[in-house]
Each structure stands twice: as structure tokens, then as C-alpha cells.
Scaffold this motif. Structure first.
Motif, mmCIF file in Angstrom:
data_model
loop_
_atom_site.group_PDB
_atom_site.id
_atom_site.type_symbol
_atom_site.label_atom_id
_atom_site.label_comp_id
_atom_site.label_asym_id
_atom_site.label_seq_id
_atom_site.Cartn_x
_atom_site.Cartn_y
_atom_site.Cartn_z
ATOM 1 N N LYS A 1 0.827 -1.283 0.082
ATOM 2 C CA LYS A 1 0.173 -0.173 0.027
ATOM 3 C C LYS A 1 1.058 1.146 -0.009
ATOM 4 N N LEU A 2 0.623 2.181 -1.066
ATOM 5 C CA LEU A 2 1.207 3.461 -1.028
ATOM 6 C C LEU A 2 0.876 4.545 -0.222
ATOM 7 N N VAL A 3 1.710 4.926 0.647
ATOM 8 C CA VAL A 3 1.071 6.285 1.361
ATOM 9 C C VAL A 3 1.910 7.597 1.001
ATOM 10 N N PHE A 4 1.154 8.490 0.563
ATOM 11 C CA PHE A 4 1.702 9.783 0.034
ATOM 12 C C PHE A 4 1.850 11.051 0.931
ATOM 13 N N GLY A 5 2.875 11.647 0.812
ATOM 14 C CA GLY A 5 2.982 12.810 1.352
ATOM 15 C C GLY A 5 2.040 13.740 0.940
ATOM 16 N N THR A 6 2.085 15.132 1.498
ATOM 17 C CA THR A 6 1.063 16.170 0.937
ATOM 18 C C THR A 6 1.487 17.065 -0.046
ATOM 19 N N GLY A 7 2.559 16.612 -0.671
ATOM 20 C CA GLY A 7 3.047 17.269 -2.143
ATOM 21 C C GLY A 7 3.750 18.697 -1.644
ATOM 22 N N THR A 8 4.689 18.743 -2.783
ATOM 23 C CA THR A 8 5.543 20.203 -2.948
ATOM 24 C C THR A 8 5.143 20.899 -4.374
ATOM 25 N N ARG A 9 4.619 21.925 -4.428
ATOM 26 C CA ARG A 9 4.657 22.584 -5.705
ATOM 27 C C ARG A 9 5.803 23.495 -5.986
ATOM 28 N N LEU A 10 6.465 23.097 -7.072
ATOM 29 C CA LEU A 10 7.767 23.717 -7.312
ATOM 30 C C LEU A 10 7.859 24.507 -8.538
ATOM 31 N N LEU A 11 8.178 25.829 -8.404
ATOM 32 C CA LEU A 11 8.134 26.516 -9.611
ATOM 33 C C LEU A 11 9.854 27.077 -10.067
ATOM 34 N N VAL A 12 10.171 26.602 -11.016
ATOM 35 C CA VAL A 12 11.379 26.990 -11.576
ATOM 36 C C VAL A 12 11.368 28.239 -12.534
ATOM 37 N N SER A 13 11.829 29.419 -11.927
ATOM 38 C CA SER A 13 11.873 30.643 -12.659
ATOM 39 C C SER A 13 12.978 30.644 -13.886
ATOM 40 N N PRO A 14 12.467 31.328 -14.929
ATOM 41 C CA PRO A 14 13.639 31.145 -16.198
ATOM 42 C C PRO A 14 14.690 32.258 -15.784
ATOM 43 N N SER B 1 -13.755 17.573 -4.985
ATOM 44 C CA SER B 1 -12.254 17.221 -5.063
ATOM 45 C C SER B 1 -11.763 16.777 -6.284
ATOM 46 N N LEU B 2 -10.722 16.475 -6.316
ATOM 47 C CA LEU B 2 -9.952 15.923 -7.723
ATOM 48 C C LEU B 2 -9.643 14.450 -7.555
ATOM 49 N N TYR B 3 -10.113 13.694 -8.381
ATOM 50 C CA TYR B 3 -10.108 12.171 -8.110
ATOM 51 C C TYR B 3 -9.308 11.532 -9.207
ATOM 52 N N TYR C 1 -4.256 -4.796 -9.729
ATOM 53 C CA TYR C 1 -4.752 -3.920 -8.704
ATOM 54 C C TYR C 1 -5.038 -2.475 -9.277
ATOM 55 N N MET C 2 -6.239 -2.020 -8.635
ATOM 56 C CA MET C 2 -6.734 -0.589 -8.928
ATOM 57 C C MET C 2 -7.090 0.018 -7.849
ATOM 58 N N SER C 3 -7.172 1.233 -7.912
ATOM 59 C CA SER C 3 -7.509 2.076 -6.837
ATOM 60 C C SER C 3 -8.032 3.450 -6.965
ATOM 61 N N TRP C 4 -8.542 3.985 -6.126
ATOM 62 C CA TRP C 4 -9.205 5.433 -6.385
ATOM 63 C C TRP C 4 -8.544 6.485 -5.204
ATOM 64 N N TYR C 5 -8.216 7.499 -5.476
ATOM 65 C CA TYR C 5 -7.713 8.491 -4.671
ATOM 66 C C TYR C 5 -8.390 9.852 -4.880
ATOM 67 N N ARG C 6 -8.305 10.715 -3.755
ATOM 68 C CA ARG C 6 -8.692 11.970 -3.853
ATOM 69 C C ARG C 6 -7.520 12.947 -3.709
ATOM 70 N N GLN C 7 -7.480 13.998 -4.119
ATOM 71 C CA GLN C 7 -6.270 14.905 -3.933
ATOM 72 C C GLN C 7 -7.106 16.336 -3.612
ATOM 73 N N ASP C 8 -6.571 16.705 -2.535
ATOM 74 C CA ASP C 8 -7.067 17.975 -1.855
ATOM 75 C C ASP C 8 -5.955 18.823 -1.319
ATOM 76 N N PRO C 9 -6.081 20.053 -1.565
ATOM 77 C CA PRO C 9 -4.827 21.037 -1.151
ATOM 78 C C PRO C 9 -4.319 20.900 0.177
ATOM 79 N N GLY C 10 -3.122 20.620 0.276
ATOM 80 C CA GLY C 10 -2.434 20.581 1.678
ATOM 81 C C GLY C 10 -2.588 19.149 2.295
ATOM 82 N N LEU C 11 -3.334 18.238 1.662
ATOM 83 C CA LEU C 11 -3.648 17.032 2.161
ATOM 84 C C LEU C 11 -3.076 15.913 1.230
#
Lengths: 115, 116
Positions: free
Chosen positions: A102-115, B87-89, B31-41
Motif C-alpha cells: 500500500k502506497l502512502v503519499f506525502g502532502t505534495g510540494t509545488r515547485l516553480l522554476v523561474s526562467p 475534490s480531484l479524483y 490492482y486498481m485504486s481510487w484517490y482523492r487529492q485535496d490542497p494540503g492533504l
């Protein structure tokens, strides 16, 4: 409770610079650490991944550094380019029954590379 | 072309009106899966399936249903949508992992859902 903590939330880097995104985890059972890259309007796609038996993995300008004792791993993007502007997710995976991980994801990082 | 497809890509609906988001993959993945993507989560798993007729809850299953009657299809059903499901699914698929390569998940393009 976030099992994988990712920072920073957003990052601005000048073209040619180094982008660094960090992730930390608590579960020592995690045994696979991928990074996914997501461009606007697209789904995430696997960028690079590492297993904890190595401390570093490099693919082109992208490098994962892994510190097992600190339970941290990071993504380094060398010579960052505007085309690298995207959201990056770290993730971690645990072994499970019959080979399922099972994959567990982090909350994400929005990267912007300026020209 | 190997891909995961989702439909619709955008949907605006009202509270309580049942809807289904379809997901299909042509890679013969178990294997198939559904995710939701929310800002900051980040990405949070809703449901997953390890094969036909085998489904299980992810981390945020409340308000959602799934079915896996065919290997290639894994629809997400919202029987009575509420605004907090705006949300974005993303649907994703992969081979059941074996060997040293882990389980690369292939994601669809996403469905942006707005519930008014």
C-alpha cells in the motif's frame, strides 16, 4: 495522522539551481520510497524510487538521498529547469499479504522554476 | 497505448444526486485504486481492488462505493454526494508487486468534481 511528512509545501528555484524536497516517516516497516511528479491537469507519474538498502539513487538530474537511521529521504533536482515546474509527491510503501504494497503519499510540494 | 482513462473529466452536480465516475485500464493490471487529492492533504486512498470481486476500504472510504466486475474497470460511485466530496479524483492501476521493483502505479488524468 500523516504517515509521511513532506516539506516544503511550495518552492521557488531559479533556473539552474538545485531543488530539494524532504520527506520524513515514522513507520520502520516502509520498504519502498517512490517520488511521483504531477504536471497541471495530469495524473501523477512515477519519477524515481529507492529501497532502503541503498543510500542514494540517481537518474539523470534527479537524485534520491535516503537516511535510514533518521527515517528521512529527499529528492534533489540538479540544474533545475522551467520544465521541472510541477507538484512532487513522496510516498512510502509497506509489504503486505500476497505481495500487495500500500502506497502512502506525502502532502505534495509545488515547485516553480523561474526562467 | 497503455493508459488509465477516467470519465468524466469534469463534473458539477448537486447534493444528493447519485453519480458514477468510470475508470478503465488496458494494461491487464490486477490492482486498481481510487484517490482523492485535496490542497494540503496530498493523495488519500478511497478504495482499492486487488482483483475482480476483491475490493477493500482505503483511508477515506465514507460516502463512496466501488465495484470490480471486470478486471479492466473500477467505477467509483457516490450515492448521495455532499459538498465535502468536492475534490480531484484519480484512478490508478498497477501489477501486484513482485521482485525488487515495487508497485509503480499508473494514474489516470483525473476527474474534477464539484458538489453544490
Amino acid at each position: 495522522q500523516q504517515q509521511v511528512k513532506q516539506s516544503p509545501q511550495s518552492l521557488i528555484v531559479q533556473k539552474g539551481g538545485i531543488s530539494i524536497i524532504n520527506c520524513a516517516y515514522e513507520n520502520t516497516a516502509f520498504d519502498y520510497f517512490p517520488w511521483y511528479q504531477q504536471f497541471p491537469g495530469k495524473g501523477p507519474a512515477l519519477l524515481i524510487a529507492i529501497r532502503p538498502d541503498v543510500s542514494e539513487k540517481k537518474e539523470g538530474r534527479f537524485t534520491i538521498s535516503f537516511n535510514k537511521s533518521a527515517k528521512q529521504f529527499s529528492l534533489h533536482i540538479m540544474d533545475s529547469q522551467p520544465g521541472d515546474s510541477a507538484t512532487y509527491f513522496c510516498a512510502a510503501s509497506t509489504p503486505g499479504t500476497i505481495g500487495f504494497q500500500k502506497l502512502v503519499f506525502g502532502t505534495g510540494t509545488r515547485l516553480l522554476v523561474s526562467p | 497505448e497503455a493508459q488509465v482513462t477516467q470519465n468524466p473529466r469534469y463534473l458539477i452536480t448537486v447534493t444528493g444526486k447519485k453519480l458514477t465516475v468510470t475508470c478503465s485500464q488496458n494494461m491487464n493490471h490486477e490492482y486498481m485504486s481510487w484517490y482523492r487529492q485535496d490542497p494540503g492533504l496530498g493523495l488519500r486512498q478511497i478504495y482499492y481492488s486487488m482483483n475482480v470481486e476483491v475490493t477493500d476500504k482505503g483511508d477515506v472510504p465514507e460516502g463512496y462505493k466501488v465495484s470490480r466486475k471486470e478486471k479492466r474497470n473500477f467505477p467509483l460511485i457516490l450515492e448521495s454526494p455532499s459538498p465535502n466530496q468536492t475534490s480531484l479524483y484519480f484512478c490508478a492501476s498497477s501489477l501486484l508487486p513482485s521482485g525488487p521493483h515495487g508497485n509503480e502505479q499508473f494514474f489516470g488524468p483525473g476527474t474534477r468534481l464539484t458538489v453544490l
